[in-house]
Design an enzyme around this catalytic site. Sequence first.
Site, mmCIF file in Angstrom:
data_model
loop_
_atom_site.group_PDB
_atom_site.id
_atom_site.type_symbol
_atom_site.label_atom_id
_atom_site.label_comp_id
_atom_site.label_asym_id
_atom_site.label_seq_id
_atom_site.Cartn_x
_atom_site.Cartn_y
_atom_site.Cartn_z
ATOM 1 N N ASP A 100 0.829 -1.211 0.000
ATOM 2 C CA ASP A 100 0.000 0.000 0.000
ATOM 3 C C ASP A 100 0.860 1.256 0.000
ATOM 4 O OD1 ASP A 100 -2.216 -1.628 0.140
ATOM 5 O OD2 ASP A 100 -2.633 -1.267 2.254
ATOM 6 N N ASP A 249 -5.392 -9.106 13.880
ATOM 7 C CA ASP A 249 -4.966 -10.452 14.251
ATOM 8 C C ASP A 249 -5.723 -10.957 15.477
ATOM 9 O OD1 ASP A 249 -3.802 -8.516 15.844
ATOM 10 O OD2 ASP A 249 -1.743 -9.120 15.431
#
Length: 429
Positions: A100, A249
């Site tokens: 990105d 996560d």
Amino acid sequence: MSAVHIAEILAGIFIVCAALISCFVASLLYLVWLHARLRPAGLAREAELLARPLTPDGELPHVVVQIPSFNEGAVLRRGVEAAAALDWPRDKLHIQILDDSTDETAGLARTLEREISARGIDIVALQRTDRSGFKGGALHEGMQRTPHGYFAVFDVDYVPAPDFLRRCMRAMLAPGKTAFVQARFDFLNPHQNALTEMQMVTLDGHLGIEQATRSWAGHPLPFNGTCGIWSRAAIEAGGGWKGDTVTEDLDLTYRTWLQGWRGIYLTSVAVPGELPSDVATFVRQQQRWVDGFSHVSLRMAPEILFHPGLAPSSRLAAFLHLCMALNRPLLLVGLVCMIAAIVLAPSMAPCLLAIFVAALLFAIASQTTMLWAGHRFIRGQAMPFGRFAALIGRVVRWQSMQLVYGLGMFLKQRIKPRPVEFDRTPKKG
């Protein structure tokens, strides 16, 4: 109502806050005790998993290695080259650079794609025009680009050994409903300066005591965001990667756990990565983790409370873990109430200050015990006591500074909420 009555109410609130924080901190001592009790069986089970034979190469599954990247040109080549060197059948190894970047890293990612493709390795640089969903969004989009069933995730600064997949996939392919296999991350620069040494000690406690014990006991095992392999079936069962939190996560860990999937932690498979070596970067990283942990805790607590399939012990283990997010707000409320009670009724000062000091010393002693046990377990031997004591002093000092900063950020967020933003931890290579 008299000032004395108000002071008594405030003192009661302070005592409740101190008691709750002490209970959460006491869970660290419980984990140390549980670690000692479960360690022989846990390590034996790990050795058994790592000794399982793999099927012939022609029957092994496809594995996609995902490397999220954002303006990290200093370490991108090293991380991608390590992924390309993984020992796995070449027709079943696939690498995704999930980039990105808005700087020259984007060009480097495309260069690496060309260079490594020329060696006959399947690699693609997936470059988005925006950072929607941040790391979670990048992982989700990469997963949609491939049909394969296993995803090895590495932050860009981690350097897996060539045998990483050969070792970890033995555990992943063992019978059972395994969502992910988490390797223990290690450090490339633990002795660079006092800050990195302090991080080594604190993370050894987390990795050696908290993560290992939770895995052995069957408690919720948080994925560490890197150095692990996920099953596609588990990701989909948990609703996929989401980008509305900066700890994607932990979020996915609990969503899959509630669906009956479990993680496996391997203490003997280490993957080195880079620790932040300057204060500004370290503080930003820690604040991101605290913000994300609090967000996930608030999101998942109701689901854990009312989920019909959880055993009482599992529910308690999850709450003890997630309730650590309450430490800062409880401390803020407790300190304000203590100070106000002392102002209204100065005669209460000796008692309230004694409770505060006792709770503080208990917290320091509990954390020191956990860090000492974790460091010895991970490193195999104890460092000289004087050096360890000096590091613990730094831990307490840094945590005090972080606490003041965190309380300020907590109040600021309550007064003027800000959108979730993933502030990537820059690495220097």
